[in-house]
Design an enzyme around this catalytic site. Structure first.
Site, PDB file in Angstrom:
ATOM      1  CD  GLU A  48       2.268  -0.501  -3.578  1.00 44.09           C
ATOM      2  OE1 GLU A  48       1.568   0.518  -3.476  1.00 44.09           O
ATOM      3  OE2 GLU A  48       1.833  -1.581  -4.023  1.00 44.09           O
ATOM      4  CG  MET A  73      -1.825   1.136   1.386  1.00 41.18           C
ATOM      5  SD  MET A  73      -2.989   1.260  -0.019  1.00 41.18           S
ATOM      6  CE  MET A  73      -3.158   3.034  -0.093  1.00 41.18           C
TER       7      MET A  73
HETATM    8  N1  TRP Z   1      -3.455   0.607  -3.657  1.00 37.47           N
HETATM    9  C1  TRP Z   1      -2.772  -0.629  -3.414  1.00 37.47           C
HETATM   10  C2  TRP Z   1      -1.863  -0.855  -4.598  1.00 37.47           C
HETATM   11  O1  TRP Z   1      -2.250  -1.058  -5.676  1.00 37.47           O
HETATM   12  C3  TRP Z   1      -3.623  -1.818  -3.276  1.00 37.47           C
HETATM   13  C4  TRP Z   1      -4.660  -1.881  -2.218  1.00 37.47           C
HETATM   14  C5  TRP Z   1      -5.937  -1.490  -2.276  1.00 37.47           C
HETATM   15  C6  TRP Z   1      -4.546  -2.528  -0.990  1.00 37.47           C
HETATM   16  N2  TRP Z   1      -6.626  -1.870  -1.182  1.00 37.47           N
HETATM   17  C7  TRP Z   1      -5.798  -2.520  -0.382  1.00 37.47           C
HETATM   18  C8  TRP Z   1      -3.498  -3.141  -0.372  1.00 37.47           C
HETATM   19  C9  TRP Z   1      -6.032  -3.141   0.831  1.00 37.47           C
HETATM   20  C10 TRP Z   1      -3.728  -3.743   0.839  1.00 37.47           C
HETATM   21  C11 TRP Z   1      -4.970  -3.758   1.433  1.00 37.47           C
HETATM   22  O2  TRP Z   1      -0.710  -0.780  -4.522  1.00 37.47           O
HETATM   23 ZN    ZN Z   2      -1.388   0.300  -6.958  1.00 35.36          ZN
END
Ligand code: TRP
Ligand code: ZN
Length: 852
Positions: free
Chosen positions: A291, A256
């Protein structure tokens, strides 16, 4: 009685939040079951929004006190949040809530993992931490004070004052709540540093539990490479004094991109040669980059609402693919991406979960972090780049970054920068974002001998998807090159822009009928239908100058042969065996490419092809055909396999780079062939002498395939029982490599193993997810696989709805199968749906899969 169906949210209903936030100050008093969160938020009316209620999201919070401008207030509280009367002028809202991180097994909001506090707020988890307008278009600078007895306490932005029992952080960049993060625990850091092009000094840290320090250097190198690459290729620099990465064992997804504080599933960051495979290293490098790249594509420019998710995810996946292509081999990366796209996204597009890259409605947004949004979203960026050319692409990106820095943007904003830079109307291109389904592109060819003219005629058609009966023609960039009869390229790659339902392109001045190489580099995410001969496929496999199509020709040859075996028991195709042998012997070819050329279509891909052709796939017959081809290939290429295994198993000290991992991939593919001839002797020797996980795991897989893996399996367990990530592999491997009739029993037995822990998503996926990765086992006619998975989904749902819902997609292909299997699966889907208190996440997924 079940509750009424949960409500859907629609793109067309978007309205801006009636208030803006100038500043957020949060104080956390950490305690495992009684954490206090104090918030102080400065609001003012949003001059660009219609006046409306002051509603703050909040779920599972105990409100202790709320004040407006210092005066206590009594808001109206529901399960979804609070509403309260506020002045028609700027005001300060303060609240104190209590939450229970230790009881949070959903891994969303603030939770505990192995004694450490951590957060996951995307998409809508911040509302489980405090009352807030938890939507991405509300952005604000955050100041955070953490009080507690943890040695390391981190949040977003730059560090401020800190001392015994407290730490303060300030993030100057306005951000939506989904990018908030907090971590506190007994952590150690692997340090690094980076100086940006503008001269900013950045402290880098990878934070892990004591004992894991040795598994951090690779992630740190990947981070530094990513920072440099984004400066060089996109002109994007980092914008804070620190960049922190934290490894967490209990995590729902890969990682994340929280501003300045990326949180990773430990499987996506920790690596050492002894414990991680080459594929793990490559994936870690890609996720670190992904990320990090979000800092610009996602954080500095975020999404107006969750319907725009592909704006950040498609673009960031595209950017991380470019990065991997630059760090390693572009051809190999493209082939890997297309294999994954077909396996996951084409499968999704062809079934009940099909949805547009930009969906128009959802019940639970967490269910839309899909292959369509991510991988097809990235393909759309690639097509756009092909259509406008590299120069215009980077110009448009520069404009995007300057025009929208600090914005919560939309797909319309994204397309507009391309229209402004190129003057091109992208209305037709936009349909790619709006219409679901994989277009089928039929191609016919004609050659006029006297004129020396070659004509390609394309016909496009997209089958209906749930909720979208009719489709309109898309703009499809088809990269085409022509080869002469002697294998020389007589026309370099050109882009045929197909915009009509049926359209022809001519090539003049040819002296002989050419062999076309169509859809080079997989220039569009479509299914190409082309009637062609084995001889022509073998010719392209030998001569195509486009590496993707060279690989594709071999893949198609293998697939057609397998389909003939499945349908009519045809013997393994000699043309394929000879052609793949010739490729293997071509020492001018990259070993990684040769290893990919040895890959066969997956069981699921074959089932998909049969279904598309109107047949009912028999999972057991598919498995048997693949086994037959593998046996025949091993016998046919024995000498090559032995030579390649000896030549390419690397003896030099381990490096996870493209060169060494390509060599090992080829050697291990060769070992797979040898194992079919020597009942595992070579594999056992490799297992016994392995000095890295890539060698060890490949050998163990071979032994399991040969039904000779029992001793190695227990030796492996004894060696690695203290390493969670390696034990995940141990769980997964024995299920994935189990014979079809034993897969469900193996998985069931392992759910009773003392190391099985349903609360840890990695372990749950390594067990029940692995079952779905063994299609002949999962779809075994006994129905045991279906029942076992459903049992565990029902158990996991109250614990962790997000992971449960994602894993329901194992059932998404159920309509492909025979009526007995359909009956077995639908009974399980009904059973899941009938569960009392089933989460909104799982209810939505199972209902969509089940259909009406
Ligand atoms: N935004 C994160 C990515 O693509 C992914 C993501 C969305 C995420 N919801 C999540 C990761 C919940 C962990 C838990 O890199
Ligand atoms: Zn992403």
């Amino acid at each position: 009685m079940k509750d009424a169906a949960p409500a859907s949210i629609h793109l067309k209903d978007y309205t801006p939040f009636p208030y803006l936030i100038d500043e957020v100050a949060l104080t956390f008093r950490l305690d495992p079951s009684h954490t206090r969160v104090q918030s102080r938020i400065r609001f003012r009316p949003n001059p660009e929004a219609a006046p409306g209620d002051f509603f703050l999201h909040g779920e599972g919070l105990t409100l202790l006190e709320a004040r407006i401008d210092g005066t206590p207030v009594q808001p109206d509280i529901t399960e979804a949040g609070l509403t309260c009367d506020v002045p028609d002028a700027p005001f300060t809202f303060e609240a104190e809530v209590e939450i229970d991180p230790a009881a949070n097994t959903a891994l969303e909001g603030l939770y505990m993992s192995n004694g450490m506090y951590c957060t996951q707020c995307e998409a809508e988890g911040f509302r489980k931490i405090t009352y807030y307008p938890d939507r991405p278009d509300v952005m604000a600078p955050f100041s955070v004070r953490i009080e507690g007895d943890m040695p390391v306490m981190l949040s977003n932005g730059n560090p401020g004052a800190h001392g015994a029992g407290f730490a303060e952080w300030h993030d100057p960049w306005p951000k939506p709540a989904y990018l908030f993060a907090l971590v506190a625990g007994d952590l150690v850091s692997h340090r690094g540093e980076f100086t940006t092009r503008a001269g900013r000094h950045v402290d880098l840290n990878v934070w892990v539990r004591p004992g894991d320090e040795g598994k951090c250097p690779f992630a740190m190198e990947a981070l530094i490479k990513s920072m440099k690459w984004d400066e060089e290729v996109y002109g994007r620099e980092y914008d804070l004094d620190v960049f922190n990465i934290v490894a967490v064992d209990d995590f729902n997804m890969g990682a994340m991109e929280n501003k300045g504080l990326n949180i990773f599933n430990s499987a996506a960051v920790l690596a050492s040669p002894e414990t991680a495979t080459d594929a793990n290293f490559e994936r870690i490098e890609a996720i670190i980059a992904h990320e990090y790249f979000h800092n610009w594509t996602g954080n500095r420019i975020t999404c107006r609402d969750w319907f725009q998710l592909c704006l950040k995810e498609g673009l960031t996946v595209f950017r991380d693919s470019q990065f991997t292509a630059d760090m390693r081999s572009g051809a190999v990366k493209r082939i890997q991406d297309v294999i994954a796209l077909r396996a996951r996204q084409f499968r999704e597009d062809a079934g009940p979960l099909a949805h547009p890259v930009r969906p128009e409605s959802f019940v639970e947004i967490n269910n839309f972090y899909t292959a369509t949004v991510y991988e097809k979203g990235a393909e759309l960026i690639g097509m756009l780049k092909t259509l406008v050319g590299d120069e215009a692409y980077y110009k448009a990106l520069d404009l995007y970054f300057t025009r929208h820095d600090g914005d919560a943007a939309t797909i319309e904003d994204w397309l507009e920068v391309f229209e402004d830079v190129t003057g091109r109307d992208l209305a037709q291109f936009k349909r790619w974002y709006q219409e679901a389904g994989t277009p089928r592109l039929r191609v016919e060819e004609a050659y006029d001998e006297t004129e020396g003219r070659f004509t390609l005629t394309f016909e496009q058609h997209t089958p209906p998807t749930p909720g979208q009966e009719t489709k309109t023609p898309r703009v499809i960039p088809v990269a085409v090159g022509l080869l002469g009869p002697n294998g020389d390229e007589v026309r370099k790659t050109v882009i045929c822009e197909v915009t009509e339902p049926r359209q022809s392109f001519t090539f003049e001045g040819l002296s002989a009928r050419p062999v076309p190489s169509i859809l080079r580099g997989f220039s569009a995410p479509v299914i190409l239908d082309r009637e062609t001969s084995n001889a022509e496929r073998a010719f392209l496999m030998a001569h195509d100058t486009d590496p993707f199509n060279r690989w594709e020709a071999g893949r198609a040859l293998a697939r057609d042969g397998l389909l003939a075996t499945i349908r009519s028991g045809a013997a393994p195709d000699r043309a394929y065996l000879d052609a793949v042998g010739a490729l293997l012997r071509d020492d001018g070819l990259d070993p990684a490419f040769r290893a990919l050329a040895l890959g066969l279509p997956s069981q699921d891909e074959l089932a998909q092809s049969l279904h598309e052709a109107g047949d009912t796939p028999d999972p057991q017959a598919i498995w048997t055909a693949l086994e037959g081809l593998r046996d025949a290939r091993a016998a046919h290429l024995e000498a090559d396999a032995r030579r390649l295994h000896a030549e390419f198993r690397v003896d030099a000290p381990y490096r996870p780079d493209a060169e060494q991992s390509g060599a090992r991939a080829l050697a291990n593919a060769a070992l797979g062939m040898i194992t079919r001839l020597d009942r595992g002797m070579a594999a056992q020797a490799q297992f016994d002498g392995a000095t890295n996980m890539t060698q060890q795991l490949a050998a163990l897989s071979c032994l399991l395939d040969a039904d000779a893996g029992d001793a190695a399996l227990s030796a492996f367990y004894d060696q690695w029982q203290a390493d969670r990530l390696v034990i995940d592999k141990w769980f997964m491997l024995q299920i994935v490599h189990a014979r079809p009739d034993r897969a469900a029993d193996t998985a069931a037995r392992l759910t009773g193993h003392p190391d099985f822990d349903m609360k840890n998503p990695n372990r749950f996926r390594a067990t029940l997810g692995a079952l779905a990765m063994n299609p002949a086992g999962f779809h075994h006619a006994s129905g045991k696989g279906y029942e076992l998975l459903a049992d565990w989904l029902v158990r996991l749902d109250p614990v962790n709805p997000q992971t449960t819902a994602r894993m329901c997609s194992a059932f998404e292909t159920w309509r492909r199968y025979d009526s007995d299997r359909q009956a077995l699966i639908s009974a399980q889907l009904d059973r899941i749906l009938a569960t009392d208190g089933l989460s909104r996440d799982t209810t939505e997924m199972v209902s969509r899969i089940r259909g009406s």
